[in-house]
Structures are given as structure tokens and as C-alpha cells.
Design an enzyme around this catalytic site. Structure first.
Site: not given
Lengths: 509, 509
Positions: A375, A245, A282, A221-222, A225-226, A166
Site C-alpha cells: 500500500e 486493520e 484504507c 493503522g499501518s 505499527g500494527g 491510545k
């Protein structure tokens, strides 16, 4: 219904560059997954797989100018950084090809039968097989190394799993270009091109994680979203592993002795790490524990100078810029939080680097201060001033899981002399997947022993997404009990025709 | 509110034997987890851990008569079977102690620094650390080997994780007895007894999986119970790994050539495997593909004889007896399903063994026939009569994940001669975690190469719950980057003071 266009956007201007694709419909996602699934048999050939990964690296290297230009136009990361990222990406593809050849990832174990044991012990021969189609969710901040040709894709292909990526909406043109190179490499190695494909669109990403023929997923990603995708993976009728992650603060602890010895040097190193890639890593240090008092003051003064001298830059996209500016504003508005160099004050399309400070006692109040433990993506860090070792420990006790944790120690402390180093090592080991002393966490080496992961939310699993063992995520064990040699997979046959490493019990005398 | 009593019940009579405990309140679960968490530091001592596991095995062996009597009174499994199970349990504890000493589970990897590489490669030293408190959900059908002193507990303790066991309600007295022996063993090894504790009660089990200080869980049981706990583990603010073994059909495929050669022998072996432990094994063959025609008929005739000669027996509890009887009734009522030996026709407290038959074509209709693809716990199996290899393949294509899959082949097929064997091996490898040829899946050997797991619902993860690698489930990697030798954990120091196996890159020349 008309197809939704996917545009490549220039973050330096906010303007659309070109339409590069359309968002995948439900039917198109299904088609990509089915085609990938149908291609899995071809990928079972280890020799072809290794050749494929090397061909992919070669094609990417040959197309380097083109790839870097495409990525820079969409991400503003600059040719220097992207040249390094491409080298990392092709190095990774070749390293996984070497892993495929070497074969220890198969974890072959053989138990000899023992008819005299009680109960009698049968012959067991065990290795690992590919899970099936892997869904990869590409990251915004690494258009190559954590995107279409990145580590998740490379490790999944190395394991023998076809991949459907994706694409990240921040670099669709780069994604399409890399996908076409990977597919050409597959064909060059005698594999069907369907072993890798790319889909675009938020809904397509959700369809993908729910597809019954998808067997595992990798994500960078975030947290938001994750976690949504993690939840979807867990809620399936047949749940699948989700290696995500998600986000990390990457705490740094500066001891009083280190501040006394190297306040300015630490500040300069910290400023470099916080602003590398405009803070879009990250593993950017997002929280720095600095002692109260004169030495700590020297450190922050030097940090003010170093960060004040950096040039503004362009973040990956405009939404990130807005999140960065509003995130900094929210944090800076908290009582007791100072902004010696206010970040976010760049021009219309740019942001400047900076940092915030807060007394540890405030952070320990919790409540609204908890936002400082999240973060903030971009070139900013939070300096927490602490009184004593116990207060520093209390702040560490507040932290969620992290990808990395760094200690800045004095020479004597690093040498095992008296001081808080041993206790700090123990405290941060509980918090993070990578521990550094007197270094900086940015620049994750791709190496056999590397681990990139950590307690949640740094990662959603205990596997690593970088380094030699990343391949383990896409495999499951199968054991053959008393299966005659001619029916065994070649990897497990007694004569070891493929020359693979194996552990045999009892070991031959 | 009065505490809810926990009774030990005699399955041979359905009568309560004695009250052995009370269900744990929310506060008591919290207390057990906190005490376990506080004890984790002591468990970090590898020498003490190994001594503890061996002491536990010794104490269980010394108390064998008492343990077996307690377990038999609550489970009706009989002293013969329980003697074997105890030996397996203590063998497992000692094998994990050996693993702790040997240390390869730490997966130590060291990358030498390379200042000349682009980018320069730092020194990396990686091993695995314990996750923290592990929740273990004990099984009904193995009061020892998959309960308080079982494989999940032993492997978690070996990894350095304190354990809180949610006891199975079918054998609370055995659970309490084993827990007290384990806690005595801990003290004998110089560890606090809180490294193992037991809680009772359904609600306590849910509290446990949701407790913030619980870091992982192991489960052996039903799909329904396991999935509920899996979902709770995934829904936590910080999700945790849930290693569950949920249920398995364990298909067997008999080829036409095998039926021609060994119809009667296969029938007798099958009857033995289906009725072993009264069909209460997770690897009981629950679906057997037998060819149509005269050879297959010989097989079923011999199966009728063999199963018809078995004695009724007592299942683990009365609820299971009811589920077994109603499960068989539901399946037998389907049009086209025959019951040559009707199972479930024992006395008031007992059940008899039996089997059902169904034409493959019916099963392939789906709908109501899907119930035949679900595990029916107890001494029954479903014989599916198939026409040709393609029809057998279609039936295999319907199956969910399995712990095991077994092929019965002719001598020539087993020898790699022409026939469907190679294709079948490939088909069942996709379906199961353990593949057998001309054997039976019951009796899972505890051995270094063993794998007990399989695609969902056989297992909720790709880890193994039996064998040497079961310890890997309770660990996560941590890498130390450029950390000076005096600050490294002893396991990673350059001089290798603990003499542990390690992979070094590049390898020493």
C-alpha cells in the site's frame, strides 16, 4: 523527568497550534487501565450502556461545529468530509445502542435437558460476556469514525467493555474533546466517567497492550505499527486477541469487455475513488488490472485526464507527505514503470494525485517489483496492464490479503453471461473481505451485514471492525450447566424477563 | 538419513507393540498440506461434505470393535470408556453433518439497498467462507473424540476446510486406522481422500504450523506444548488463528451450608469425578475449596475413604506416570501440605488416586505454593481449606483461566436463598467458560449450546472447541456489495435456492 508535551499541529502549515496534553507515563497508563477495570461492573447494565451510547451520539451532534473545527484544524480533511464522518460516527454509536437493546449479539442458546439420552444430556444455557478492558488504537485518517468515539470504542462499550484509547498523534485536540464528551455522556447515563479514557504517546501505547488488565485490543493503522502491537499482544504471559486493520491494496480488475464498454466511465470513477479524501482511505484502490490494447489505452488516457485535473491537497501530516513522495519516487524509478501523471508534485505542504503503470510481466518478475504490492498511502494508484485472463489471475495470485476487491464487468458479464466473471469472483473471494462489482470500494457503509476485514495483512483476525457484528470481538461465551434459575443471569432465565432472542434445542413444538 | 520409526506402545507393560508408521519429513508434511489445499475446492460442496461426515461416522461404527481394540491396546482406557468415546465421536460427526445441512453457521446477513439514506446504502450480502487447510493437533487422553476423527477435525471439515492431523504419539495405530476410515468415507462421498491426512512426529508438528498453506490450527494438550505452537502460529509472516485448549484446574467451591448438608455426598461425587478416566480429563476438578471446621472435616474424611477404595490404574503413557508421581511428590513436600491419601503409589505401571490438602492461608502466600495452581494430570486433587467467604474469594482471585468452575451449594442457596451463591457465580464466571451448580465438570456434553473453552490458559482463543458453534472457528466473513444475482454464491442469491436461514435488514413486513 519533565513530561513530554503533546502538540496539536496544523498540517496546512506544519506549525504547532497548541499543547493539548502530555504523554502518559507508565504509572498513568496503569491508573487509566485500573480505573477502567474498576468501572466494568457498572457497564454490565445493558440499559445504562445503551443510554450512554445514545447520549454520546447526542453530545457529539450538539458539539458538531466545535468538533469539526477541531478535527479540520488538525487533519485538513475539510468540513464537508468531517461533517459526513461525524454523522457516520454518531450513527454508529446509535446503531450499537440498538444492538445492545436487541440483544442477538449475546448469542443465547439453550439446550433442554434429556435424561433419556446416552449419556444423559444436562441443561445448558449459554450467552456471551464482556472480555474486560479494551485498548483501542486510533487511526490517523478518521479522527472521529476510527478514533476516540469510533467503531472500536462504540462496539467495545456496547459489549460492556471499558475502553482506554491510545490517541493518534495527528489529532490530539480532537481526541481530548471527544473523550470529554464521551465521559460526560457516561455520567449522564449514570456510569462512571472512567469507562472511557485517552492516553497519548508511543510508549504509552506499548504499556497499554502489555497491561495485565487489558483483555483485548482494536487497531487501525499501518502494517508496521500494527504488527509490532500484534506481536506484543501475542507475547504476553496471557495473550490477548488483537483485532487490527493493517493495510490493503484493494485490487480492481477491469475485464476487456468492461473496458470496451465503459473505459472512460471506469477511469472517472477510479480517479474519484483514488483521490477521495486525498487517497487516505484504507480501501483506496491501489492496484488496477487493466487489459492491454486500445480499450485499456482509452481507459488510461481518460485516467490521465481525470487525475490531471484534480487539485493538490494537504495530507494528514508531514511525515505522511514525505512517505508518499518517497514511496512514489521509489516505485516510479523501477524499469518499465511509467508515471503518466506524476503524483507528489504539489507545493510545500501539498501533494498532487497521479498514477503509475507497469506491465503485468514486470510485476510477475517479483524482486524489486514487490514494492508495487505494498500500500502507498495517498492519492496514487498502480495500473497493471495485463495480456489475458491467465496473466490477470497470476497477478491476483501475488497479492496479500485485502479489505476489498472490485470487478469492473460489462453489462453482459454482470448479467451472468459468458466471460471471466465467475472465475474472477472466486479468485477475489480468496483474497478479500468485501467484493464489489461495478462499484468502488471507498465509502464503507455502516450496516448490519457489513464486513470490514480480510486475510492478513488487511486484518489480523477474522472478525469485522465495521457493521453490526463488530461487537462480537469483545465477548466470550460462558455456559451455565444445570444452574438453578434464581442463580442465572437475567439474560438466561427461563421466563426470559429481558425478552431476548434465543435459540432453544429442541425447538418448542 | 533413515526414517524415524513410530511405535505403538502398550502402557500396561511399557513395551513396543508394533511399528505403525514413520515420522513425516519436511517434504512429506509439505506434500500432505499441498494435497489438502488442492482438495479444498471439492470440499466446498456442502451436500458432499455432509455425506462425508455421515459416512465417516458409519464406517467408524461398523469398525467399532477394531477401533476400540486398537485404542485400548495403546491407551489402556478400557473398552467401556472407549465405547462411550466412540459413540460421542460418531455423534459429533453426525451433528456437524446436520449443522452443514441446516446452514445457520454461515451467518447469512442481507442488507437491502437504500438509495434514500445519507450516504446511500448499498446492497450487502454476507456469509462465511472456509479458511483453508486446518492443522489439528491430537490429544493424548481422547484417542478418538479429540484426535483424528475428533471434534476439531469434524468441525473443520464441516466448515469446508481440509485437515492435516498431527497424530499424538500415544496412539499412532488408532490414528492410522481412523485416518484410513475417514479417507474411505471421503471417497465414498465423492471427495478426494486428501481432505484428511495424518502426520507423525514432533518436528512434523512444527513444520505443519509454519506451512504457508495452513490457515488455522486446533490443539488439545499441555500448556507447554500448546504455547510453543501458539507462539509459532503468531510468529509466522502471515499469522494464523490458533485454537488451543491448554490446561485447566477446574475449581470447585463447597459452601459451608453445602458441606453441612451434603459432606459425604459431595465427597463421593468428587472422588468419582477426580478418578474418572484415571484423572486424565481436561475438566478434572483439580482444586477444591472446602470450609474449615467439622463439616469440612466430614467431607475430607469421606473423601479419604472414597479415594482409598479406588483401584490403581494405568496412565496413558510412562512419561505421564513419571510426571504424575513427581508432580505429586513436589506438591506434597510443601510445608503445610498433607496427603491423607497419597496418590501415585501404584505398582510398576500403575498409579493410585489420592488427594492433598493445604490451608488457604498457605496458598495465598504464593511463591512455591504457586505450583498448586497448576494442573497435575492424573487422579489427584488439591483440597484447600478456607476460613470465610472472603478467604475463598481471595483464593479464586489467584486462579488462572479455567474450562469449568463448579459450585456445591445447599438446597436453600441453590434456590436463591441468602448466602454467597450469587457472589460466587459472578466470581467464577470471570474465571471459566462453563459454570456448574451441584454437578461435576467431567463428562462434557456434546450439544448445540455447549462451550468448552475459557480464559487463558484454558484456551488460547475465545472460541469453543465442543458443541455446535465449534464450526465458527474455521470460517471468515465475506460480504458482496452490489454483486448481481447471477454472480453471487448460491447461498446468497435472492431466491434462496438452498433454503438457508438468513437475517435480512430491514426485515420483510
Amino acid at each position: 523527568m519533565a513530561a513530554t508535551p503533546v502538540w496539536s499541529v496544523d498540517p496546512r502549515t506544519g506549525k504547532q497550534r497548541e499543547q493539548v496534553a502530555v504523554e502518559a507515563t507508565s504509572g498513568e497508563v496503569d491508573e487509566a487501565v485500573r480505573a477502567a477495570h474498576a468501572a466494568r461492573g457498572a457497564l454490565a447494565d445493558r440499559t445504562a450502556r445503551a443510554a450512554f451510547l445514545r447520549a454520546a451520539a447526542d453530545l457529539l451532534d450538539e458539539a458538531a461545529a466545535h468538533v469539526i473545527e477541531a478535527a479540520d484544524a488538525e487533519t485538513a480533511l475539510g468540513p464537508g468530509r468531517l461533517t459526513g464522518e461525524l454523522a457516520r460516527t454518531t450513527g454508529q454509536l446509535r446503531a450499537f445502542a440498538d444492538s445492545v437493546d436487541e440483544g442477538s449479539y449475546l448469542d443465547i442458546r439453550i439446550d433442554r435437558p434429556d435424561a433419556g439420552a446416552v449419556p444423559p444430556r444436562p441443561e445448558l444455557r449459554r450467552y456471551k460476556v464482556a472480555l474486560g478492558v479494551v485498548a483501542v488504537y486510533a487511526a490517523s485518517n478518521f479522527p472521529l469514525a476510527f478514533s476516540v468515539p469510533g467503531g472500536d470504542t462504540a462496539s467495545a462499550l456496547a459489549a460492556g467493555c471499558p475502553v482506554v484509547v491510545k490517541a493518534h498523534p495527528d489529532h490530539p485536540a480532537t481526541s481530548e474533546l471527544c473523550a470529554s464528551l464521551l465521559r460526560r455522556a457516561a455520567v449522564a447515563a449514570g456510569l462512571p466517567p472512567e469507562v472511557v479514557s485517552v492516553v497519548h504517546g508511543f510508549d504509552a501505547g506499548l504499556e497499554l497492550i502489555r497491561h495485565p488488565l487489558v483483555s483485548a485490543a482494536g487497531f487501525t493503522g499501518s502494517i508496521r505499527g500494527g504488527r509490532a502491537l500484534f506481536d506484543a499482544a501475542a507475547a504476553r504471559p496471557v495473550p490477548i486477541p488483537f483485532h487490527g486493520e493493517l493495510g490493503s491494496l484493494n485490487p480492481v480488475v477491469v475485464t476487456p469487455a468492461a473496458a470496451a464498454e465503459r473505459a472512460e466511465e471506469i477511469a472517472v470513477g477510479l480517479a474519484g475513488s483514488v483521490t477521495l479524501g486525498l487517497g487516505q482511505f484504507c480501501v483506496k484502490p491501489g492496484l488496477v488490472l487493466v487489459p492491454e490494447g486500445a480499450d485499456g489505452d482509452r481507459l488510461t488516457a481518460a485516467l490521465t485526464k481525470a487525475l490531471g485535473e484534480t487539485e493538490p491537497g494537504v495530507l494528514l501530516d508531514h511525515r505522511m507527505r514525505e512517505n508518499f513522495v518517497s514511496g512514489v519516487r521509489e516505485r516510479a524509478a523501477l524499469p518499465g514503470v511509467d508515471a503518466p501523471v506524476t503524483p507528489g508534485s504539489g507545493g510545500e505542504h501539498t501533494v498532487g494525485a497521479g498514477y503509475l503503470t507497469v506491465p503485468a510481466a514486470r510485476l510477475l518478475e517479483g524482486g524489486a517489483y514487490e514494492v508495487l504490492l505494498e500500500e502507498c498511502f495517498g492519492p496514487v494508484t498502480v495500473v497493471v496492464r495485463y495480456g489475458d485472463q491467465s496473466e490477470a489471475g497470476s497477478v491476483l495470485g501475488l497479492l496479500p490479503g485485502n479489505l476489498s476487491a472490485t470487478l469492473q464487468l460489462s453489462a453482459a458479464e454482470a448479467d451472468g453471461g459468458p466471460g471471466p466473471a465467475a472465475e474472477l469472483i472466486e479468485q477475489v473471494t480468496a483474497l478479500a473481505g468485501r467484493i464489489l462489482v461495478n462499484g468502488w470500494p471507498t465509502g464503507v457503509a455502516v450496516a448490519p451485514a457489513q464486513h470490514h476485514g480480510g486475510p492478513y495483512p488487511a486484518a489480523t483476525s477474522h472478525s469485522t471492525s465495521v457493521g453490526g457484528t463488530a461487537i462480537e470481538r469483545w465477548l466470550r461465551p460462558v455456559v451455565y450447566q444445570s444452574v438453578p434459575d434464581p442463580l442465572l443471569p437475567a439474560e438466561l432465565r427461563e421466563a426470559n424477563p429481558l425478552g431476548l432472542p434465543r435459540r432453544v434445542t429442541p425447538a418448542a413444538s
